[in-house]
Structures are given as C-alpha cells and as structure tokens.
Design a protein around this motif. Structure first.
Motif, PDB file in Angstrom:
ATOM      1  N   HIS A 101      25.279   5.880  -7.946  1.00  0.00           N
ATOM      2  CA  HIS A 101      25.029   6.982  -7.006  1.00  0.00           C
ATOM      3  C   HIS A 101      24.631   6.464  -5.924  1.00  0.00           C
ATOM      4  O   HIS A 101      24.342   5.241  -5.316  1.00  0.00           O
ATOM      5  N   ASP A 103      22.117   7.867  -2.715  1.00  0.00           N
ATOM      6  CA  ASP A 103      20.846   8.699  -2.597  1.00  0.00           C
ATOM      7  C   ASP A 103      21.162   9.916  -1.581  1.00  0.00           C
ATOM      8  O   ASP A 103      22.002  10.020  -0.505  1.00  0.00           O
ATOM      9  N   HIS A 157      24.526   2.520  -5.704  1.00  0.00           N
ATOM     10  CA  HIS A 157      23.966   1.537  -6.415  1.00  0.00           C
ATOM     11  C   HIS A 157      23.683   1.943  -7.713  1.00  0.00           C
ATOM     12  O   HIS A 157      23.656   3.262  -7.967  1.00  0.00           O
TER      13      HIS A 157
HETATM   14 FE   LIG Z   1      19.117   5.569  -5.721  1.00  0.00          FE
END
Ligand SMILES: [Fe+2]
Ligand SMILES: O=C(O)CCC(=O)C(=O)O
Length: 234
Positions: A101, A103, A157
């Motif tokens: 994903h 952030d 990540h």
């Molecule tokens: Fe994250």
C-alpha cells in the motif's frame, strides 16, 4: 483478521488520535499503563515537530516557495500515532500482515522493532528495509505525490509477519486537514507544461471513500479506493 480492523480491536493499541480526546483516554486506559501517557504525549509532540521540519525539507526539495506547504498545515486534527502489533503465525512462508500500500497522508515516520519485516517495492521487486537502531523510516504519502504531480512518489510498502515472534512498530502519520483541496500544483503543471496526472479532490472526500470501502469491503480488489481513483489517464 483484516488489517483494516487493527485500529479498533485489541490486536493493536491505538495510542493517540489528536482529534478524539475521549477515544484517546479510553485507549490509554485499555493499555493500562497510565505512566506511559506522558511518554506518548511527548513522542507525539516530537513527531509533530519532526513532521514540520521534514515537510519543510520536502518543500525545498520540490523547489517550492519557502514555507509553501505550510498552508496545508494549520489543522492538525488528522495526525495519528499508532502502535501496531503483529502476532506471529507459524507455518506460513510468505506471511503478509500488511498488503502492499501507499500511505494516504503527507509524511509517515515509522519505527520498527529489531525483527524487521518492512519491505518496499522498487521496479516490481520487494526489497527488505532492515531495522536500524535509532533510525526512523520516513515515507512520503500520496498527498505529496498528488501535489507534486508524481515528482515525488509515495513508496509502496508492505509488512511480513514473523513466524514465531511478535512484531511491533510505531507509526506517526503526519497529515493535513480534511477541508484541504488537493490537486497537482501549478508549479508542476502549468509552469512546466506537464499535464495534471490527477483531478482535484477534498482530502476528506478521499478518506470517506476509503473508510466506506473498509466498512463494506469490496469483493474486487480493484474497487478499493486508492489514489489511483483520482488519476487522469494519460
Ligand atoms: Fe504504511
Ligand atoms: O508496521 C510497519 O512497519 C508498517 C506499517 C504501515 O505501513 C502503516 O501503518 O501504514
């Protein structure tokens, strides 16, 4: 258990949320260590200061006018600090605890314990980020990716869970207020001749769409609201 429930179940300790005093106190009680409170408060405040400094660095790296990004900075109610707990799960080889994903905030600071497990995607390959004592991982979030029209990308990540040991990490999500309008800045579009890669949106609109999808998980992966939802096809 779905990762989206981590914030709300005892599987992790949600330790401070700026905008929600009641919840904060309930959770700190649940954690049952009142003596921790001042440490948590102090950590939060330090992360906040660090956020402002790193945001300034990002501002300068992008060649924006001095303090330009500060205009996104007046409402701090969306900043969140979370302690994640990833229980071990024996017997699985690739034990994904957190899928790949980006952030959904501005800048993330991440402290992982000595077990590691964090990986970043580069050119389609997952690369481990080894834990370093005293070091924080700094992640650019999708807000910066959109504002900069992809000049700075938010790293994808994921987290692998340990087979036998509990993994812990602390993440601080430096964010912006929900009423902020996000779109590629003229500095990276009109002024450079680049075509905007995203259409504009209010930050809260994006968050609401995500939350909605998390409450009613879509059956198809491609239906999850990510920043790609706002992308203008080339
Ligand atoms: Fe994250
Ligand atoms: O636990 C970690 O190391 C990473 C957590 C993470 O990626 C996140 O909270 O967004």
């Amino acid at each position: 258990m779905a990762i989206s429930s981590i914030l709300t179940v005892n599987f992790s300790s949600f330790i401070k949320e700026n905008g929600d005093e009641e919840r904060k106190h309930r959770v700190i009680e649940e954690v049952g260590k009142a003596c921790l409170e001042s440490t948590l408060e102090e950590s939060f405040d330090r992360f906040l200061k660090l956020g402002a400094v790193v945001e300034g660095n990002v501002n300068d790296c992008l060649g924006l006018p001095v303090d330009f990004l500060k205009q996104y900075n007046d409402d701090r109610s969306m900043d969140v600090m979370v302690a994640w707990h990833y229980p071990p799960e024996p017997g699985t080889k690739l034990n994904l605890r957190r899928e790949g994903h980006q952030d959904t905030n501005c800048i993330t600071f991440l402290l992982q314990d000595e077990l590691g497990g964090l990986e970043v995607e580069k050119d389609g390959t997952w690369i481990p980020i080894p834990p370093m004592k005293g070091a924080l991982v700094v992640n650019i979030g999708v807000i910066i990716q959109v504002l900069s029209n992809k000049k700075l990308m938010a790293a994808r990540h994921r987290v692998l869970r340990h087979e036998v040991r509990n993994r812990c990490s602390v993440a601080f999500f430096y964010s912006i207020g929900g009423d902020k309008w996000i779109e590629p800045l003229p500095q990276f579009t009109e002024e450079t001749g680049e075509i905007p890669k995203y259409r504009g949106f209010f930050f809260k609109e994006f968050l609401q769409a995500r939350l909605q999808k998390e409450r009613e998980p879509p059956s198809r992966r491609e239906d999850v609201t990510t920043i790609d939802h706002y992308e203008i096809p080339a």
